[in-house]
Write a protein that holds these residues in place. Sequence first.
Motif, PDB file in Angstrom:
ATOM      1  N   PRO A 179       2.487 -21.714  17.318  1.00  0.00           N
ATOM      2  CA  PRO A 179       2.201 -21.340  15.688  1.00  0.00           C
ATOM      3  C   PRO A 179       3.638 -22.166  15.020  1.00  0.00           C
ATOM      4  O   PRO A 179       4.204 -22.013  14.827  1.00  0.00           O
ATOM      5  CB  PRO A 179       2.233 -20.481  14.778  1.00  0.00           C
ATOM      6  N   VAL A 180       2.765 -23.227  13.902  1.00  0.00           N
ATOM      7  CA  VAL A 180       3.436 -24.378  13.363  1.00  0.00           C
ATOM      8  C   VAL A 180       3.067 -24.122  11.353  1.00  0.00           C
ATOM      9  O   VAL A 180       2.024 -23.648  11.325  1.00  0.00           O
ATOM     10  CB  VAL A 180       3.768 -25.619  12.925  1.00  0.00           C
ATOM     11  N   ALA A 181       3.399 -23.104  10.423  1.00  0.00           N
ATOM     12  CA  ALA A 181       3.606 -23.138   9.722  1.00  0.00           C
ATOM     13  C   ALA A 181       2.946 -24.142   8.709  1.00  0.00           C
ATOM     14  O   ALA A 181       3.858 -24.866   8.118  1.00  0.00           O
ATOM     15  CB  ALA A 181       4.341 -21.611   8.730  1.00  0.00           C
ATOM     16  N   LEU A 182       1.883 -23.900   7.252  1.00  0.00           N
ATOM     17  CA  LEU A 182       1.829 -25.151   6.148  1.00  0.00           C
ATOM     18  C   LEU A 182       1.470 -23.973   5.696  1.00  0.00           C
ATOM     19  O   LEU A 182       0.891 -23.098   4.936  1.00  0.00           O
ATOM     20  CB  LEU A 182       0.059 -25.813   7.078  1.00  0.00           C
ATOM     21  N   THR A 183       1.896 -25.326   4.014  1.00  0.00           N
ATOM     22  CA  THR A 183       1.926 -24.175   2.641  1.00  0.00           C
ATOM     23  C   THR A 183       0.342 -25.032   2.450  1.00  0.00           C
ATOM     24  O   THR A 183       0.348 -25.464   3.301  1.00  0.00           O
ATOM     25  CB  THR A 183       3.086 -25.155   1.891  1.00  0.00           C
ATOM     26  N   LYS A 184      -0.317 -24.426   1.174  1.00  0.00           N
ATOM     27  CA  LYS A 184      -1.498 -24.322   0.883  1.00  0.00           C
ATOM     28  C   LYS A 184      -1.404 -26.194   0.576  1.00  0.00           C
ATOM     29  O   LYS A 184      -2.893 -26.517   1.213  1.00  0.00           O
ATOM     30  CB  LYS A 184      -2.164 -23.611  -0.479  1.00  0.00           C
ATOM     31  N   GLY A 185      -0.322 -26.875   0.165  1.00  0.00           N
ATOM     32  CA  GLY A 185      -0.557 -27.602   0.063  1.00  0.00           C
ATOM     33  C   GLY A 185      -0.630 -29.034   1.464  1.00  0.00           C
ATOM     34  O   GLY A 185      -1.466 -29.704   1.744  1.00  0.00           O
ATOM     35  N   GLU A 186       0.120 -28.822   2.392  1.00  0.00           N
ATOM     36  CA  GLU A 186       0.453 -29.123   3.617  1.00  0.00           C
ATOM     37  C   GLU A 186      -0.839 -28.470   4.660  1.00  0.00           C
ATOM     38  O   GLU A 186      -1.871 -30.121   4.536  1.00  0.00           O
ATOM     39  CB  GLU A 186       1.417 -28.961   4.547  1.00  0.00           C
ATOM     40  N   TYR A 187      -1.550 -27.178   4.226  1.00  0.00           N
ATOM     41  CA  TYR A 187      -2.979 -27.590   4.889  1.00  0.00           C
ATOM     42  C   TYR A 187      -4.625 -28.117   4.519  1.00  0.00           C
ATOM     43  O   TYR A 187      -4.582 -29.035   4.693  1.00  0.00           O
ATOM     44  CB  TYR A 187      -3.688 -26.053   4.492  1.00  0.00           C
ATOM     45  N   ALA A 188      -4.584 -28.437   3.095  1.00  0.00           N
ATOM     46  CA  ALA A 188      -4.886 -29.155   2.717  1.00  0.00           C
ATOM     47  C   ALA A 188      -4.945 -30.609   2.820  1.00  0.00           C
ATOM     48  O   ALA A 188      -6.384 -31.293   2.812  1.00  0.00           O
ATOM     49  CB  ALA A 188      -5.265 -29.013   0.936  1.00  0.00           C
ATOM     50  N   LEU A 189      -3.947 -30.959   2.712  1.00  0.00           N
ATOM     51  CA  LEU A 189      -3.555 -32.941   3.107  1.00  0.00           C
ATOM     52  C   LEU A 189      -3.934 -33.052   4.146  1.00  0.00           C
ATOM     53  O   LEU A 189      -4.709 -33.730   4.991  1.00  0.00           O
ATOM     54  CB  LEU A 189      -2.100 -32.718   2.445  1.00  0.00           C
ATOM     55  N   LEU A 190      -3.770 -31.967   6.142  1.00  0.00           N
ATOM     56  CA  LEU A 190      -4.025 -32.548   6.887  1.00  0.00           C
ATOM     57  C   LEU A 190      -5.835 -31.992   7.069  1.00  0.00           C
ATOM     58  O   LEU A 190      -6.539 -32.927   7.746  1.00  0.00           O
ATOM     59  CB  LEU A 190      -3.427 -31.029   8.014  1.00  0.00           C
ATOM     60  N   ILE A 191      -5.876 -31.314   5.993  1.00  0.00           N
ATOM     61  CA  ILE A 191      -7.975 -31.241   6.355  1.00  0.00           C
ATOM     62  C   ILE A 191      -8.326 -32.340   5.518  1.00  0.00           C
ATOM     63  O   ILE A 191      -9.617 -32.745   6.323  1.00  0.00           O
ATOM     64  CB  ILE A 191      -8.563 -29.862   5.405  1.00  0.00           C
ATOM     65  N   ALA A 192      -8.027 -32.669   4.962  1.00  0.00           N
ATOM     66  CA  ALA A 192      -8.573 -34.305   4.249  1.00  0.00           C
ATOM     67  C   ALA A 192      -7.830 -35.448   5.492  1.00  0.00           C
ATOM     68  O   ALA A 192      -9.197 -36.271   5.719  1.00  0.00           O
ATOM     69  CB  ALA A 192      -7.528 -35.261   3.012  1.00  0.00           C
ATOM     70  N   PHE A 193      -7.164 -35.276   5.955  1.00  0.00           N
ATOM     71  CA  PHE A 193      -7.175 -36.266   7.177  1.00  0.00           C
ATOM     72  C   PHE A 193      -7.947 -36.153   8.028  1.00  0.00           C
ATOM     73  O   PHE A 193      -8.341 -37.347   8.726  1.00  0.00           O
ATOM     74  CB  PHE A 193      -5.567 -36.657   7.775  1.00  0.00           C
ATOM     75  N   LEU A 194      -7.609 -35.199   9.192  1.00  0.00           N
ATOM     76  CA  LEU A 194      -8.899 -34.269   9.645  1.00  0.00           C
ATOM     77  C   LEU A 194      -9.813 -34.830   8.941  1.00  0.00           C
ATOM     78  O   LEU A 194     -11.277 -34.834  10.497  1.00  0.00           O
ATOM     79  CB  LEU A 194      -9.087 -33.123   9.985  1.00  0.00           C
ATOM     80  N   GLY A 195     -10.572 -34.547   7.841  1.00  0.00           N
ATOM     81  CA  GLY A 195     -11.557 -34.936   7.804  1.00  0.00           C
ATOM     82  C   GLY A 195     -12.105 -36.677   8.140  1.00  0.00           C
ATOM     83  O   GLY A 195     -13.360 -36.673   7.641  1.00  0.00           O
ATOM     84  N   ALA A 196     -11.538 -37.646   7.996  1.00  0.00           N
ATOM     85  CA  ALA A 196     -11.700 -39.448   8.323  1.00  0.00           C
ATOM     86  C   ALA A 196     -10.577 -39.705   9.313  1.00  0.00           C
ATOM     87  O   ALA A 196      -9.112 -40.206   8.296  1.00  0.00           O
ATOM     88  CB  ALA A 196     -11.647 -39.890   6.525  1.00  0.00           C
ATOM     89  N   PRO A 197     -10.457 -39.189  10.374  1.00  0.00           N
ATOM     90  CA  PRO A 197      -9.053 -39.642  11.277  1.00  0.00           C
ATOM     91  C   PRO A 197      -9.895 -40.903  11.471  1.00  0.00           C
ATOM     92  O   PRO A 197     -10.426 -41.340  11.320  1.00  0.00           O
ATOM     93  CB  PRO A 197      -9.416 -38.716  11.945  1.00  0.00           C
ATOM     94  N   LEU A 198      -8.386 -41.936  11.289  1.00  0.00           N
ATOM     95  CA  LEU A 198      -8.734 -43.509  11.904  1.00  0.00           C
ATOM     96  C   LEU A 198      -8.955 -44.318  10.639  1.00  0.00           C
ATOM     97  O   LEU A 198      -9.187 -45.258  11.148  1.00  0.00           O
ATOM     98  CB  LEU A 198      -9.530 -43.829  13.521  1.00  0.00           C
ATOM     99  N   ARG A 199      -8.840 -43.587  10.075  1.00  0.00           N
ATOM    100  CA  ARG A 199      -9.483 -44.460   8.576  1.00  0.00           C
ATOM    101  C   ARG A 199      -8.111 -44.546   6.998  1.00  0.00           C
ATOM    102  O   ARG A 199      -7.932 -43.220   6.634  1.00  0.00           O
ATOM    103  CB  ARG A 199     -11.152 -44.074   8.078  1.00  0.00           C
ATOM    104  N   PRO A 200      -8.393 -45.854   6.849  1.00  0.00           N
ATOM    105  CA  PRO A 200      -7.221 -45.811   5.683  1.00  0.00           C
ATOM    106  C   PRO A 200      -8.105 -45.081   4.483  1.00  0.00           C
ATOM    107  O   PRO A 200      -8.991 -44.960   4.192  1.00  0.00           O
ATOM    108  CB  PRO A 200      -7.293 -47.216   5.044  1.00  0.00           C
ATOM    109  N   LEU A 201      -7.194 -44.152   4.250  1.00  0.00           N
ATOM    110  CA  LEU A 201      -7.658 -43.352   2.860  1.00  0.00           C
ATOM    111  C   LEU A 201      -6.563 -43.432   2.017  1.00  0.00           C
ATOM    112  O   LEU A 201      -5.293 -43.314   2.133  1.00  0.00           O
ATOM    113  CB  LEU A 201      -6.467 -41.959   3.138  1.00  0.00           C
ATOM    114  N   SER A 202      -6.867 -43.980   0.602  1.00  0.00           N
ATOM    115  CA  SER A 202      -6.674 -44.060  -0.673  1.00  0.00           C
ATOM    116  C   SER A 202      -4.692 -43.190  -1.338  1.00  0.00           C
ATOM    117  O   SER A 202      -5.917 -41.681  -0.342  1.00  0.00           O
ATOM    118  CB  SER A 202      -6.892 -44.409  -1.998  1.00  0.00           C
TER     119      SER A 202
END
Length: 280
Positions: free
Chosen positions: A200-223
């Motif tokens: 397991p790798v611990a994530l802060t709230k901010g890190e988790y929210a950022l990861l979820i944003a990336f996972l929701g739009a993989p392989l796409r540039p995000l501003s």
Amino acid sequence: MTASVDGGPPRPRGILRDEQDGIGDLTLSSVERSAAGVGADRKSPTCLVVEDDNILRNLVTNYLEDHHIRAVSATCREEVSGLLARSQPDLVILDLRLGQEDGLDLLRDIRAQSDVPIIITTGQRRDEIDRVVGLELGADDYITKPFGLRELLARIRAVLRRREAGQASMQRDTEKGRCRFGGWQLDRRNRRLTNSAGEPVALTKGEYALLIAFLGAPLRPLSREHLLQATRIHEDVFDRSIDVQVLRLRRKLESDPSTPSIIRTERGVGYIFSLPVEPL
């Protein structure tokens, strides 16, 4: 020196802006305010106002009460912990200049025991540094003195809406199950991230929210603007705040954060999550 507004109570010069609407409401008696709030208390959010200026604190709390927000107040650091436990506020308004006390230290204290949304108020001196540091420490928004009460109310409502939307989003996340990207797995039901070795790798709230944003739009540039909104970091913290969040997440995911291969920088755009995401 103080100034009177529309026949209401005196207020500190340079702390509140003149407004055409809303200030006159502050002359309502406590009986009238109580009557207006009858039947609404159960549904009304609670706001903790941390402010050592008596006139400003009373103006803000009375205005919030008149607009169906239950207000409790504190004047110093020692009072805050007990009020957080007793009142369980839905939001905190925190002045970063509490006499001789440092509001940033109090912000750290609050974040250590609660994830309640926080709006910080700052003055003119060192205001940019205070805003950036405060938001990095976990504040959700800021407002700079002098401010208008209508603007403060609008920001409170906006933060509460984002909070409600975030809770709904988190509930949806718990229903989506697991996904895999590269050798990593994320179980959204318990927000558990594991590496290729199953550790397991611990994530802060901010890190988790950022990861979820990336996972929701993989392989796409995000501003950066998209990522700021997705992680609910205030957009006025310039773009560098999201860069800090990305750097922290890279340190968790990348084998060599100095040459990232999972979260790549797209110059002039933002970032791209370069791994495909597979639902499990």
